[in-house]
Design an enzyme around this catalytic site. Structure first.
Site, PDB file in Angstrom:
ATOM      1  N   HIS A 173       0.837  -1.189   0.000  1.00  0.00           N
ATOM      2  CA  HIS A 173       0.000   0.000   0.000  1.00  0.00           C
ATOM      3  C   HIS A 173       0.878   1.247   0.000  1.00  0.00           C
ATOM      4  CE1 HIS A 173      -3.867  -2.044   1.679  1.00  0.00           C
ATOM      5  NE2 HIS A 173      -3.368  -2.664   0.626  1.00  0.00           N
TER       6      HIS A 173
ATOM      7  N   GLU B 166       0.846   3.789   1.869  1.00  0.00           N
ATOM      8  CA  GLU B 166       1.315   4.124   3.215  1.00  0.00           C
ATOM      9  C   GLU B 166       2.531   3.280   3.590  1.00  0.00           C
ATOM     10  OE1 GLU B 166      -3.262   4.430   3.295  1.00  0.00           O
ATOM     11  OE2 GLU B 166      -1.741   3.157   2.374  1.00  0.00           O
TER      12      GLU B 166
ATOM     13  N   CYS C  84      -2.908  -0.729   7.496  1.00  0.00           N
ATOM     14  CA  CYS C  84      -2.002   0.417   7.371  1.00  0.00           C
ATOM     15  C   CYS C  84      -2.124   1.341   8.577  1.00  0.00           C
ATOM     16  CB  CYS C  84      -2.274   1.180   6.081  1.00  0.00           C
ATOM     17  SG  CYS C  84      -1.686   0.309   4.613  1.00  0.00           S
TER      18      CYS C  84
ATOM     19  N   CYS D  27      -6.386   1.785   5.264  1.00  0.00           N
ATOM     20  CA  CYS D  27      -7.095   0.570   5.668  1.00  0.00           C
ATOM     21  C   CYS D  27      -6.691   0.258   7.116  1.00  0.00           C
ATOM     22  CB  CYS D  27      -6.739  -0.585   4.735  1.00  0.00           C
ATOM     23  SG  CYS D  27      -5.057  -1.201   4.932  1.00  0.00           S
TER      24      CYS D  27
END
Length: 192
Positions: free
Chosen positions: A69, A71, A103, A100
Protein backbone atom coordinates in the site's frame (compact mmCIF):
# COMPACT_ATOMS: atom_id res chain seq x y z
CA UNK A 1 14.74 -8.29 3.35
CA UNK A 2 11.91 -10.85 3.27
CA UNK A 3 10.24 -11.03 -0.17
CA UNK A 4 6.78 -10.35 1.28
CA UNK A 5 7.85 -7.17 3.08
CA UNK A 6 7.52 -3.84 1.28
CA UNK A 7 10.80 -2.71 -0.16
CA UNK A 8 11.76 0.95 -0.22
CA UNK A 9 11.58 2.68 -3.52
CA UNK A 10 11.95 6.23 -4.60
CA UNK A 11 8.81 8.32 -4.72
CA UNK A 12 7.60 10.00 -7.88
CA UNK A 13 8.20 13.75 -8.06
CA UNK A 14 4.77 14.55 -9.49
CA UNK A 15 1.70 12.94 -10.99
CA UNK A 16 -0.11 13.61 -14.24
CA UNK A 17 -3.00 16.15 -14.10
CA UNK A 18 -5.49 13.59 -15.44
CA UNK A 19 -4.39 11.09 -12.80
CA UNK A 20 -4.97 13.73 -10.12
CA UNK A 21 -8.40 14.70 -11.47
CA UNK A 22 -9.47 11.04 -11.68
CA UNK A 23 -8.10 9.72 -8.39
CA UNK A 24 -8.55 12.64 -5.99
CA UNK A 25 -12.17 13.96 -6.10
CA UNK A 26 -14.22 13.76 -2.86
CA UNK A 27 -16.60 10.98 -3.86
CA UNK A 28 -18.71 8.60 -1.79
CA UNK A 29 -18.39 5.80 -4.29
CA UNK A 30 -15.41 5.97 -6.62
CA UNK A 31 -15.72 3.01 -8.95
CA UNK A 32 -12.69 2.15 -11.03
CA UNK A 33 -10.31 3.89 -8.64
CA UNK A 34 -8.35 0.97 -7.23
CA UNK A 35 -5.08 2.84 -6.86
CA UNK A 36 -4.18 4.93 -3.85
CA UNK A 37 -1.91 7.93 -4.17
CA UNK A 38 -0.06 9.44 -1.23
CA UNK A 39 1.43 12.90 -1.71
CA UNK A 40 3.77 13.78 1.16
CA UNK A 41 6.01 16.44 2.54
CA UNK A 42 8.51 15.96 5.35
CA UNK A 43 9.82 18.90 7.31
CA UNK A 44 12.64 18.49 9.80
CA UNK A 45 13.16 20.60 12.92
CA UNK A 46 15.70 22.79 11.14
CA UNK A 47 13.42 23.32 8.14
CA UNK A 48 9.81 23.65 9.34
CA UNK A 49 8.87 25.38 6.12
CA UNK A 50 7.47 24.05 2.88
CA UNK A 51 10.34 25.51 0.87
CA UNK A 52 12.93 23.21 2.42
CA UNK A 53 10.89 20.05 2.77
CA UNK A 54 11.31 16.64 1.21
CA UNK A 55 8.26 15.85 -0.90
CA UNK A 56 6.99 13.34 -3.41
CA UNK A 57 4.24 10.90 -4.35
CA UNK A 58 3.81 7.20 -3.65
CA UNK A 59 1.30 4.89 -5.30
CA UNK A 60 0.31 1.47 -4.07
CA UNK A 61 1.93 -1.51 -5.77
CA UNK A 62 -0.67 -3.99 -6.99
CA UNK A 63 1.47 -6.85 -8.26
CA UNK A 64 0.20 -10.11 -6.68
CA UNK A 65 3.71 -11.11 -5.58
CA UNK A 66 4.68 -7.69 -4.22
CA UNK A 67 1.62 -5.85 -2.90
CA UNK A 68 2.43 -2.73 -0.98
CA UNK A 69 0.00 0.00 0.00
CA UNK A 70 1.07 3.60 -0.55
CA UNK A 71 1.31 4.12 3.21
CA UNK A 72 3.63 1.11 3.55
CA UNK A 73 5.79 2.40 0.70
CA UNK A 74 6.14 5.74 2.52
CA UNK A 75 6.95 4.16 5.90
CA UNK A 76 9.63 1.95 4.37
CA UNK A 77 11.12 4.88 2.45
CA UNK A 78 11.03 7.16 5.51
CA UNK A 79 12.85 4.67 7.70
CA UNK A 80 15.66 4.53 5.12
CA UNK A 81 15.80 8.29 4.55
CA UNK A 82 15.41 9.39 8.18
CA UNK A 83 17.00 6.78 10.46
CA UNK A 84 17.36 9.19 13.42
CA UNK A 85 14.35 8.55 15.62
CA UNK A 86 15.10 11.31 18.15
CA UNK A 87 14.86 14.19 15.66
CA UNK A 88 11.71 16.24 15.17
CA UNK A 89 9.69 15.71 12.01
CA UNK A 90 6.51 17.26 10.69
CA UNK A 91 4.94 14.99 8.06
CA UNK A 92 1.88 15.77 5.95
CA UNK A 93 0.06 13.27 3.75
CA UNK A 94 -2.56 13.97 1.11
CA UNK A 95 -4.23 10.64 0.29
CA UNK A 96 -6.70 9.68 -2.40
CA UNK A 97 -8.11 7.02 0.00
CA UNK A 98 -8.02 6.89 3.79
CA UNK A 99 -5.83 4.14 5.30
CA UNK A 100 -7.09 0.57 5.67
CA UNK A 101 -7.04 -1.00 9.18
CA UNK A 102 -3.71 -2.77 8.53
CA UNK A 103 -2.00 0.42 7.37
CA UNK A 104 -3.53 2.36 10.26
CA UNK A 105 -2.01 -0.14 12.69
CA UNK A 106 1.38 0.08 10.95
CA UNK A 107 1.27 3.88 11.12
CA UNK A 108 0.52 3.75 14.86
CA UNK A 109 3.50 1.42 15.37
CA UNK A 110 5.64 3.76 13.25
CA UNK A 111 4.63 6.71 15.43
CA UNK A 112 5.71 4.74 18.50
CA UNK A 113 9.17 4.43 16.90
CA UNK A 114 9.33 8.12 15.94
CA UNK A 115 7.96 9.79 19.05
CA UNK A 116 8.99 13.27 17.88
CA UNK A 117 7.09 13.02 14.61
CA UNK A 118 3.77 14.75 14.01
CA UNK A 119 1.60 13.40 11.21
CA UNK A 120 -1.28 15.15 9.49
CA UNK A 121 -3.42 13.17 7.05
CA UNK A 122 -5.74 14.89 4.62
CA UNK A 123 -7.73 12.34 2.64
CA UNK A 124 -9.94 12.81 -0.36
CA UNK A 125 -12.18 9.82 0.36
CA UNK A 126 -13.00 7.48 3.23
CA UNK A 127 -12.22 3.87 2.39
CA UNK A 128 -15.11 1.57 3.46
CA UNK A 129 -16.28 4.21 5.95
CA UNK A 130 -19.33 2.09 6.89
CA UNK A 131 -17.17 -0.85 8.00
CA UNK A 132 -16.46 -0.87 11.78
CA UNK A 133 -12.91 -2.23 11.23
CA UNK A 134 -12.04 0.70 8.99
CA UNK A 135 -13.64 3.13 11.44
CA UNK A 136 -11.59 1.60 14.26
CA UNK A 137 -8.40 2.06 12.22
CA UNK A 138 -9.15 5.77 11.80
CA UNK A 139 -9.89 6.07 15.53
CA UNK A 140 -6.56 4.41 16.38
CA UNK A 141 -4.77 6.97 14.22
CA UNK A 142 -6.66 9.79 15.90
CA UNK A 143 -5.90 8.40 19.36
CA UNK A 144 -2.20 8.21 18.41
CA UNK A 145 -2.23 11.97 17.77
CA UNK A 146 -2.63 11.98 13.99
CA UNK A 147 -4.52 14.97 12.63
CA UNK A 148 -7.19 13.60 10.26
CA UNK A 149 -9.32 15.63 7.88
CA UNK A 150 -11.04 15.49 4.52
CA UNK A 151 -9.23 17.39 1.78
CA UNK A 152 -10.60 20.90 1.27
CA UNK A 153 -10.28 23.21 -1.71
CA UNK A 154 -7.07 24.67 -0.24
CA UNK A 155 -5.63 21.17 0.14
CA UNK A 156 -6.45 20.30 -3.47
CA UNK A 157 -4.81 23.53 -4.65
CA UNK A 158 -1.72 22.79 -2.54
CA UNK A 159 -1.50 19.33 -4.14
CA UNK A 160 -1.99 20.78 -7.62
CA UNK A 161 0.78 23.32 -7.06
CA UNK A 162 3.26 20.93 -5.42
CA UNK A 163 2.56 17.38 -6.59
CA UNK A 164 0.98 17.63 -10.04
CA UNK A 165 2.96 18.08 -13.25
CA UNK A 166 0.46 20.70 -14.43
CA UNK A 167 2.82 22.42 -16.92
CA UNK A 168 1.37 25.82 -16.08
CA UNK A 169 -2.31 24.80 -16.26
CA UNK A 170 -4.39 26.66 -13.69
CA UNK A 171 -6.01 24.81 -10.83
CA UNK A 172 -9.73 24.16 -11.28
CA UNK A 173 -11.76 22.89 -8.36
CA UNK A 174 -14.51 21.55 -10.62
CA UNK A 175 -15.93 18.26 -9.28
CA UNK A 176 -13.19 17.85 -6.65
CA UNK A 177 -15.45 18.74 -3.72
CA UNK A 178 -18.58 16.86 -4.82
CA UNK A 179 -19.19 15.01 -1.52
CA UNK A 180 -16.96 17.05 0.80
CA UNK A 181 -19.68 18.01 3.30
CA UNK A 182 -20.90 14.44 3.73
CA UNK A 183 -17.39 12.98 4.05
CA UNK A 184 -16.29 15.65 6.54
CA UNK A 185 -19.38 15.00 8.70
CA UNK A 186 -18.89 11.23 8.44
CA UNK A 187 -15.25 11.50 9.54
CA UNK A 188 -16.21 13.67 12.52
CA UNK A 189 -18.85 11.11 13.50
CA UNK A 190 -16.31 8.27 13.27
CA UNK A 191 -13.77 10.13 15.41
CA UNK A 192 -16.31 11.16 18.05
Amino acid sequence: MEPWRPSPRNPMDRIDPNTFRFHFPNLLYASGRKLCYLCFQVETEDYFSCDDSDRGVFRNKVHPWARCHAEQCFLSWFRDQYPYRDEYYNVTWFLSWSPCPTCAEEVVEFLEEYRNLTLSIFTSRLYYFWDPNYQEGLCKLWDAGVQLDIMSCDDFKHCWDNFVDHKGMRFQRRNLLKDYDFLAAELQEILR
